[in-house]
Motif scaffolding. Structure first.
Motif, mmCIF file in Angstrom:
data_model
loop_
_atom_site.group_PDB
_atom_site.id
_atom_site.type_symbol
_atom_site.label_atom_id
_atom_site.label_comp_id
_atom_site.label_asym_id
_atom_site.label_seq_id
_atom_site.Cartn_x
_atom_site.Cartn_y
_atom_site.Cartn_z
ATOM 1 N N ASP A 1 0.660 -1.043 0.102
ATOM 2 C CA ASP A 1 -0.013 0.065 0.010
ATOM 3 C C ASP A 1 0.815 1.218 -0.039
ATOM 4 O OD1 ASP A 1 0.815 -0.700 2.588
ATOM 5 O OD2 ASP A 1 -0.667 0.683 3.589
ATOM 6 N N LEU A 2 2.234 1.125 0.326
ATOM 7 C CA LEU A 2 2.889 2.282 0.316
ATOM 8 C C LEU A 2 4.203 2.305 -0.893
ATOM 9 C CD1 LEU A 2 4.408 2.524 3.962
ATOM 10 C CD2 LEU A 2 2.593 3.732 2.829
ATOM 11 N N PHE A 3 4.189 1.246 -1.685
ATOM 12 C CA PHE A 3 5.366 1.266 -2.634
ATOM 13 C C PHE A 3 4.958 0.426 -3.822
ATOM 14 C CE2 PHE A 3 7.533 1.568 1.624
ATOM 15 C CZ PHE A 3 8.056 2.900 1.513
ATOM 16 N N LEU B 1 12.134 1.812 -5.809
ATOM 17 C CA LEU B 1 10.640 2.126 -5.440
ATOM 18 C C LEU B 1 10.009 3.218 -5.823
ATOM 19 C CD1 LEU B 1 10.907 0.520 -1.781
ATOM 20 C CD2 LEU B 1 10.793 -0.818 -3.914
ATOM 21 N N ARG B 2 8.718 3.255 -6.033
ATOM 22 C CA ARG B 2 8.006 4.662 -6.126
ATOM 23 C C ARG B 2 6.938 4.567 -4.937
ATOM 24 N NH1 ARG B 2 7.800 7.995 -10.043
ATOM 25 N NH2 ARG B 2 8.793 6.543 -11.443
ATOM 26 N N VAL B 3 6.868 5.640 -4.341
ATOM 27 C CA VAL B 3 6.134 5.604 -3.397
ATOM 28 C C VAL B 3 4.784 6.066 -3.748
ATOM 29 C CG1 VAL B 3 5.483 7.056 -0.955
ATOM 30 C CG2 VAL B 3 8.094 6.761 -1.784
ATOM 31 N N THR B 4 3.838 5.297 -3.173
ATOM 32 C CA THR B 4 2.252 5.423 -3.596
ATOM 33 C C THR B 4 1.386 6.069 -2.724
ATOM 34 O OG1 THR B 4 1.867 3.000 -3.386
ATOM 35 C CG2 THR B 4 2.773 3.855 -5.643
ATOM 36 N N GLY B 5 1.882 5.747 -1.438
ATOM 37 C CA GLY B 5 1.144 6.296 -0.517
ATOM 38 C C GLY B 5 1.703 6.392 0.759
ATOM 39 N N ASN B 6 1.164 7.067 1.867
ATOM 40 C CA ASN B 6 2.010 7.281 3.163
ATOM 41 C C ASN B 6 0.773 7.155 4.289
ATOM 42 O OD1 ASN B 6 2.967 8.488 5.378
ATOM 43 N ND2 ASN B 6 4.220 9.623 3.927
ATOM 44 N N ASN B 7 1.036 6.061 5.065
ATOM 45 C CA ASN B 7 -0.112 5.764 6.055
ATOM 46 C C ASN B 7 -0.092 6.633 7.439
ATOM 47 O OD1 ASN B 7 2.194 4.855 7.326
ATOM 48 N ND2 ASN B 7 1.721 2.705 7.182
ATOM 49 N N ARG B 8 0.669 7.911 7.143
ATOM 50 C CA ARG B 8 0.556 8.790 8.462
ATOM 51 C C ARG B 8 -0.449 9.538 8.085
ATOM 52 N NH1 ARG B 8 6.686 10.056 10.374
ATOM 53 N NH2 ARG B 8 7.274 7.943 11.209
#
Length: 246
Positions: free
Chosen positions: A85-87, A239-246
């Protein structure tokens, strides 16, 4: 040029196991950006990230925060599952590391080679163009601040035809990087001369050379002929960052 002949101090080979962290938390800390256990270079200096091999959920969240959504980050020798969900994994490279602590002295002092010149900030546009043409690895506007870069220019036109320089600085070690030759000048031994010259500069500074390449790079034969020995081969993931769970 053999480092164990010139240095009385023992070499710490362990710092090569995590060279990006060793550089960023050591000699090149002035370039560092940090969130938690994750550290990376200022974005116009270099692209690499230091991190634990065993990444926790918090480490992954910190990596995503440090890189930023839509941007890329790198993981070297990751040992824990990647949060989907992040990368997204953009690419995976077989990263090969050679150490130069057994390199034999050259037949002639490469620092006395009058055709090799030291490159500076004014040369960065031309260096960047050569990097883009030959693709030895990333070279950014401030990468030149990481160490000494040497080049060979055509004696008639002055055009930059080959270069090599220093990138990572670790305790006791300095990386040789950006080894490249213009297609018009290949087969003339320029890469050998430049690698030897940069290695000599490193030894003269009191360190030992090492370098990275990829598993399929034909330049490995040159490095092995010069006396560099294989230290490790690990995956490097982009990696490409697709989201941030913070």
């Amino acid at each position: 040029m053999r480092a164990d002949r010139l240095h009385a101090k023992a070499l710490d080979i362990g710092v090569l196991d995590d060279p990006f962290t060793s550089a960023l938390r050591g000699p090149q800390s002035r370039f560092a950006r940090t969130v938690g256990n994750i550290v990376t270079f200022e974005p116009d200096v270099s692209v690499f990230y230091g991190h634990p091999r065993e990444m926790t959920d918090q480490d992954y969240a910190d990596l995503a925060q440090l890189a930023g959504i839509g941007h890329t980050a790198s993981l070297r020798d990751r040992r824990t599952p990647l949060p989907e969900d992040l990368f997204d994994v953009v690419a995976e490279i077989d990263l090969v590391q050679y150490r130069g602590d057994a390199v034999e002295p050259p037949t002639a002092d490469p620092t006395a080679d009058p055709e090799l010149v030291r490159l500076g900030v004014a040369d960065v546009p031309e260096m960047t163009a050569l990097i883009e043409l030959t693709e030895p690895g990333p070279f950014l506007p401030r990468t030149i601040e990481m160490g000494v870069y040497l080049g060979y220019r055509d004696p008639d036109s002055g055009r930059l035809l080959a270069m090599a320089g220093q990138r990572l600085q670790l305790p006791g070690w300095t990386e040789i990087s950006a080894v490249c030759t213009h297609p018009d000048a290949r087969g003339r031994g320029l890469a050998r001369r430049l690698v030897s010259a940069v290695a000599q500069v490193i030894v003269d500074e009191g360190n030992t050379p090492f370098l990275h390449t990829t598993a399929d790079n034909s330049a490995r034969r040159l490095y092995e002929k010069l006396g560099f020995t294989l230290n490790s081969e690990v995956p490097l993931e982009i990696l490409r960052v697709t989201g941030n769970n913070r």
